[in-house]
Design a protein around this motif. Sequence first.
Motif, PDB file in Angstrom:
ATOM      1  N   VAL A 189       0.841  -1.195   0.000  1.00  0.00           N
ATOM      2  CA  VAL A 189       0.000   0.000   0.000  1.00  0.00           C
ATOM      3  C   VAL A 189       0.876   1.246   0.000  1.00  0.00           C
ATOM      4  O   VAL A 189       0.619   2.208  -0.726  1.00  0.00           O
ATOM      5  CB  VAL A 189      -0.967   0.005   1.204  1.00  0.00           C
ATOM      6  CG1 VAL A 189      -1.678   1.340   1.334  1.00  0.00           C
ATOM      7  CG2 VAL A 189      -1.989  -1.109   1.059  1.00  0.00           C
ATOM      8  N   PHE A 190       1.939   1.219   0.806  1.00  0.00           N
ATOM      9  CA  PHE A 190       2.868   2.343   0.831  1.00  0.00           C
ATOM     10  C   PHE A 190       3.472   2.552  -0.563  1.00  0.00           C
ATOM     11  O   PHE A 190       3.637   3.692  -1.004  1.00  0.00           O
ATOM     12  CB  PHE A 190       3.967   2.105   1.863  1.00  0.00           C
ATOM     13  CG  PHE A 190       5.028   3.153   1.856  1.00  0.00           C
ATOM     14  CD1 PHE A 190       4.798   4.393   2.419  1.00  0.00           C
ATOM     15  CD2 PHE A 190       6.251   2.911   1.252  1.00  0.00           C
ATOM     16  CE1 PHE A 190       5.784   5.376   2.394  1.00  0.00           C
ATOM     17  CE2 PHE A 190       7.239   3.879   1.226  1.00  0.00           C
ATOM     18  CZ  PHE A 190       6.999   5.113   1.798  1.00  0.00           C
ATOM     19  N   GLY A 191       3.810   1.472  -1.254  1.00  0.00           N
ATOM     20  CA  GLY A 191       4.379   1.581  -2.595  1.00  0.00           C
ATOM     21  C   GLY A 191       3.433   2.268  -3.559  1.00  0.00           C
ATOM     22  O   GLY A 191       3.824   3.185  -4.292  1.00  0.00           O
ATOM     23  N   PHE A 192       2.173   1.840  -3.560  1.00  0.00           N
ATOM     24  CA  PHE A 192       1.187   2.471  -4.442  1.00  0.00           C
ATOM     25  C   PHE A 192       0.940   3.920  -4.042  1.00  0.00           C
ATOM     26  O   PHE A 192       0.811   4.801  -4.898  1.00  0.00           O
ATOM     27  CB  PHE A 192      -0.131   1.699  -4.432  1.00  0.00           C
ATOM     28  CG  PHE A 192      -0.081   0.425  -5.220  1.00  0.00           C
ATOM     29  CD1 PHE A 192       0.150   0.424  -6.582  1.00  0.00           C
ATOM     30  CD2 PHE A 192      -0.284  -0.792  -4.591  1.00  0.00           C
ATOM     31  CE1 PHE A 192       0.195  -0.753  -7.310  1.00  0.00           C
ATOM     32  CE2 PHE A 192      -0.243  -1.979  -5.310  1.00  0.00           C
ATOM     33  CZ  PHE A 192      -0.005  -1.959  -6.672  1.00  0.00           C
ATOM     34  N   ALA A 193       0.876   4.189  -2.743  1.00  0.00           N
ATOM     35  CA  ALA A 193       0.651   5.557  -2.270  1.00  0.00           C
ATOM     36  C   ALA A 193       1.818   6.461  -2.671  1.00  0.00           C
ATOM     37  O   ALA A 193       1.625   7.603  -3.108  1.00  0.00           O
ATOM     38  CB  ALA A 193       0.459   5.569  -0.760  1.00  0.00           C
ATOM     39  N   PHE A 194       3.052   5.949  -2.524  1.00  0.00           N
ATOM     40  CA  PHE A 194       4.228   6.731  -2.914  1.00  0.00           C
ATOM     41  C   PHE A 194       4.183   7.053  -4.407  1.00  0.00           C
ATOM     42  O   PHE A 194       4.402   8.201  -4.809  1.00  0.00           O
ATOM     43  CB  PHE A 194       5.512   5.973  -2.588  1.00  0.00           C
ATOM     44  CG  PHE A 194       6.735   6.609  -3.177  1.00  0.00           C
ATOM     45  CD1 PHE A 194       7.303   7.722  -2.582  1.00  0.00           C
ATOM     46  CD2 PHE A 194       7.295   6.110  -4.348  1.00  0.00           C
ATOM     47  CE1 PHE A 194       8.424   8.328  -3.134  1.00  0.00           C
ATOM     48  CE2 PHE A 194       8.410   6.713  -4.905  1.00  0.00           C
ATOM     49  CZ  PHE A 194       8.980   7.821  -4.305  1.00  0.00           C
ATOM     50  N   LEU A 195       3.909   6.047  -5.225  1.00  0.00           N
ATOM     51  CA  LEU A 195       3.883   6.272  -6.671  1.00  0.00           C
ATOM     52  C   LEU A 195       2.780   7.238  -7.072  1.00  0.00           C
ATOM     53  O   LEU A 195       2.972   8.089  -7.941  1.00  0.00           O
ATOM     54  CB  LEU A 195       3.735   4.944  -7.411  1.00  0.00           C
ATOM     55  CG  LEU A 195       4.965   4.043  -7.354  1.00  0.00           C
ATOM     56  CD1 LEU A 195       4.640   2.652  -7.880  1.00  0.00           C
ATOM     57  CD2 LEU A 195       6.115   4.662  -8.117  1.00  0.00           C
ATOM     58  N   SER A 196       1.633   7.118  -6.428  1.00  0.00           N
ATOM     59  CA  SER A 196       0.536   8.040  -6.715  1.00  0.00           C
ATOM     60  C   SER A 196       0.920   9.459  -6.313  1.00  0.00           C
ATOM     61  O   SER A 196       0.712  10.415  -7.072  1.00  0.00           O
ATOM     62  CB  SER A 196      -0.725   7.602  -5.967  1.00  0.00           C
ATOM     63  OG  SER A 196      -1.765   8.512  -6.197  1.00  0.00           O
ATOM     64  N   GLY A 197       1.486   9.602  -5.118  1.00  0.00           N
ATOM     65  CA  GLY A 197       1.918  10.921  -4.667  1.00  0.00           C
ATOM     66  C   GLY A 197       3.005  11.504  -5.555  1.00  0.00           C
ATOM     67  O   GLY A 197       3.011  12.703  -5.852  1.00  0.00           O
ATOM     68  N   TYR A 198       3.908  10.653  -5.997  1.00  0.00           N
ATOM     69  CA  TYR A 198       4.981  11.112  -6.888  1.00  0.00           C
ATOM     70  C   TYR A 198       4.391  11.614  -8.209  1.00  0.00           C
ATOM     71  O   TYR A 198       4.786  12.666  -8.714  1.00  0.00           O
ATOM     72  CB  TYR A 198       5.976   9.981  -7.141  1.00  0.00           C
ATOM     73  CG  TYR A 198       7.152  10.405  -7.979  1.00  0.00           C
ATOM     74  CD1 TYR A 198       8.202  11.107  -7.409  1.00  0.00           C
ATOM     75  CD2 TYR A 198       7.208  10.111  -9.336  1.00  0.00           C
ATOM     76  CE1 TYR A 198       9.290  11.520  -8.179  1.00  0.00           C
ATOM     77  CE2 TYR A 198       8.280  10.510 -10.108  1.00  0.00           C
ATOM     78  CZ  TYR A 198       9.313  11.208  -9.532  1.00  0.00           C
ATOM     79  OH  TYR A 198      10.374  11.615 -10.292  1.00  0.00           O
ATOM     80  N   ALA A 199       3.433  10.869  -8.748  1.00  0.00           N
ATOM     81  CA  ALA A 199       2.792  11.284 -10.002  1.00  0.00           C
ATOM     82  C   ALA A 199       2.065  12.613  -9.810  1.00  0.00           C
ATOM     83  O   ALA A 199       2.121  13.496 -10.679  1.00  0.00           O
ATOM     84  CB  ALA A 199       1.820  10.212 -10.482  1.00  0.00           C
ATOM     85  N   HIS A 200       1.386  12.765  -8.677  1.00  0.00           N
ATOM     86  CA  HIS A 200       0.718  14.036  -8.389  1.00  0.00           C
ATOM     87  C   HIS A 200       1.732  15.173  -8.354  1.00  0.00           C
ATOM     88  O   HIS A 200       1.492  16.252  -8.901  1.00  0.00           O
ATOM     89  CB  HIS A 200      -0.012  13.980  -7.041  1.00  0.00           C
ATOM     90  CG  HIS A 200      -1.327  13.288  -7.097  1.00  0.00           C
ATOM     91  ND1 HIS A 200      -2.512  13.956  -7.272  1.00  0.00           N
ATOM     92  CD2 HIS A 200      -1.651  11.986  -6.997  1.00  0.00           C
ATOM     93  CE1 HIS A 200      -3.504  13.098  -7.270  1.00  0.00           C
ATOM     94  NE2 HIS A 200      -3.005  11.886  -7.108  1.00  0.00           N
TER      95      HIS A 200
END
Length: 180
Positions: free
Chosen positions: A56-67
Amino acid sequence: MELSKNDSKMLQGLSVLAMVCLHLFDRDYRGLFAPILFVEGVPLSFYLGQLSDFCVFGFAFLSGYAHMVQYGQAGYYQRRLKGLLSVFCSYWLILIVFSMVGIAIGQGDYMPGSLKKFILNGLTLENSYNGAWWYMFTYAVLVLGSPILLKWVKRSHPIVVLSIGFAIYCLAYYVRFKLG
């Protein structure tokens, strides 16, 4: 150093594999599989499942990075809102289909249950149908608050951002594992 799209895809793939390991092995194994290697009476595969809890942290990090990468581009917030609406439309479709299945198989008292329960699950204020849906509300809050949050991140010192992020992580860990 910036992540390329290829790097992001690889990290997404790793997060997917971690999610699979987490859900396969971070559980009571009896009756499901026969582990071969044990460490102090616990299957080694259980530890692999525990290590995979970063998904979940991995997906959250990638989403935040894309944002963060897209922040400041023309139409950023409109695209984020369209994406959020698209995710919610898929979520609502799944919710409706499975509610109809629940009724069809005689489990209508559980899903959809009461109108209030159905609406609260639809608004993601409750996740009584599926515990894994907890992330929908969190994601919606982060997307809706992203302009304010990203503006603050851009203006703040990285140490402050990391410190606050770490404090939030520790608080979330405490709530999840100590308070249930």
